[in-house]
Design an enzyme around this catalytic site. Structure first.
Site, PDB file in Angstrom:
ATOM      1  N   GLY A  12       0.538  -1.199   0.004  1.00 30.94           N
ATOM      2  CA  GLY A  12       0.147  -0.062   0.032  1.00 30.94           C
ATOM      3  C   GLY A  12       1.007   1.227   0.024  1.00 30.94           C
ATOM      4  CG  MET A  90      -1.111  -7.318  -7.003  1.00 26.29           C
ATOM      5  SD  MET A  90      -0.685  -6.107  -8.281  1.00 26.29           S
ATOM      6  CE  MET A  90       0.890  -6.986  -9.090  1.00 26.29           C
ATOM      7  CG  HIS A 109       1.831  -1.128 -15.350  1.00 28.35           C
ATOM      8  ND1 HIS A 109       1.728  -2.396 -14.742  1.00 28.35           N
ATOM      9  CD2 HIS A 109       2.913  -1.438 -16.305  1.00 28.35           C
ATOM     10  CE1 HIS A 109       2.219  -3.290 -15.521  1.00 28.35           C
ATOM     11  NE2 HIS A 109       3.214  -2.841 -16.163  1.00 28.35           N
ATOM     12  CG  ASP A 145      -1.102  -3.315 -16.733  1.00 33.00           C
ATOM     13  OD1 ASP A 145      -1.935  -2.821 -15.972  1.00 33.00           O
ATOM     14  OD2 ASP A 145      -0.516  -4.491 -16.757  1.00 33.00           O
TER      15      ASP A 145
HETATM   16  C1  GAR Z   1       3.586  -0.870  -7.517  1.00 34.45           C
HETATM   17  O1  GAR Z   1       4.785  -0.902  -7.868  1.00 34.45           O
HETATM   18  C2  GAR Z   1       2.718  -0.850  -8.631  1.00 34.45           C
HETATM   19  O2  GAR Z   1       2.775   0.003  -9.507  1.00 34.45           O
HETATM   20  C3  GAR Z   1       2.758  -2.181  -8.954  1.00 34.45           C
HETATM   21  O3  GAR Z   1       2.523  -2.901  -7.748  1.00 34.45           O
HETATM   22  C4  GAR Z   1       3.201  -2.117  -6.686  1.00 34.45           C
HETATM   23  C5  GAR Z   1       2.354  -1.985  -5.469  1.00 34.45           C
HETATM   24  O4  GAR Z   1       3.114  -1.484  -4.611  1.00 34.45           O
HETATM   25  N1  GAR Z   1       1.226  -2.533  -9.752  1.00 34.45           N
HETATM   26  C6  GAR Z   1       1.302  -3.601 -10.668  1.00 34.45           C
HETATM   27  O5  GAR Z   1       2.226  -3.919 -11.064  1.00 34.45           O
HETATM   28  C7  GAR Z   1      -0.062  -3.583 -11.292  1.00 34.45           C
HETATM   29  N2  GAR Z   1      -0.151  -4.376 -12.580  1.00 34.45           N
HETATM   30  P1  GAR Z   1       2.232  -0.669  -3.333  1.00 34.45           P
HETATM   31  O6  GAR Z   1       1.281  -1.799  -2.712  1.00 34.45           O
HETATM   32  O7  GAR Z   1       3.321  -0.173  -2.326  1.00 34.45           O
HETATM   33  O8  GAR Z   1       1.466   0.470  -3.959  1.00 34.45           O
END
Ligand code: GAR
Length: 201
Positions: A12, A90, A109, A145
């Site tokens: 998060g 996700m 993304h 995406d």
């Molecule tokens: C982030 O890097 C986000 O861009 C990626 O997951 C991570 C979540 O981190 N999202 C994806 O890959 C979606 N396709 P966070 O929970 O610390 O925000």
């Protein structure tokens, strides 16, 4: 006052970045109405609660995609959410959910789309050998995406990087880009022409 609903599955940090931007007035006239996680152990839940933000866990297991999304929509409507922000959420969204919040769902993304969609984008980019990667904030449409791009930031791949160091430098840019994109969308000072998001003065 615009209300944001944030969907998470993990730590998060992007949710925290948006919450900080709201708290600091970089995103004005807005509040985070609700954080929904599909994972009960998501680290982001405690971070939201520490900030006084309402949280709900909605486990997707045992439900169809649309059934799960309908339970999320019920919660989001209950909190009168105007804009849904995916922040490390996700799971794919159902076409039903995307229509229900048409043009009101954003995603972040960790690559320069359309390069490296899907999972582990930073690792994909690192292994491909690109010299630059970055992040993208886009509207969500029915393809993974894929929706119209609101903001991107470029991050160089440095000598000595591995996929983890690259990912952490991209994350710093994610936090800035997401807040800027949400600010723009809430301001309504843009128009969408085909795939292009054009800012208006
Ligand atoms: C982030 O890097 C986000 O861009 C990626 O997951 C991570 C979540 O981190 N999202 C994806 O890959 C979606 N396709 P966070 O929970 O610390 O925000």
């Amino acid at each position: 006052m615009k209300k944001l609903g944030i969907l998470i599955s993990g730590r998060g940090s992007n949710m925290v970045a948006l919450a900080d931007a709201v708290a600091q007035g970089r995103i004005s006239d807005a509040e985070i109405a609700l954080v929904i996680s599909n994972v009960a152990t998501a680290g982001g839940l405690a971070k939201a609660q520490e900030r006084g933000i309402a949280t709900v866990v909605l486990d997707h297991r045992g439900k169809t995609r649309e059934e799960h999304d309908r339970t999320m929509a019920t919660e989001l409507h209950k909190h009168e959410v105007d804009l849904v922000c995916l922040a490390g959420y996700m799971r794919l969204l159902s076409p039903w959910f995307i229509r229900e919040f048409s043009q009101r769902i954003l995603n972040i993304h960790p690559s320069l789309l359309p390069a490296f969609p899907g999972l582990d984008a930073q690792k994909q980019a690192f292994e491909y050998g690109v010299k630059f990667s970055g992040c993208t904030v886009h509207f969500v449409d029915e393809e993974l995406d894929h929706g119209a791009i609101i903001r991107q930031a470029i991050v160089p791949v440095l000598p000595g990087d591995d996929d983890h160091t690259l990912a952490s430098r991209i994350l710093v840019e994610e936090h800035k880009s997401y807040a800027e994109a949400v600010k723009l969308v809430l301001s309504e000072k843009f128009r969408v022409e085909g795939r292009r998001v054009i800012e208006e003065a």
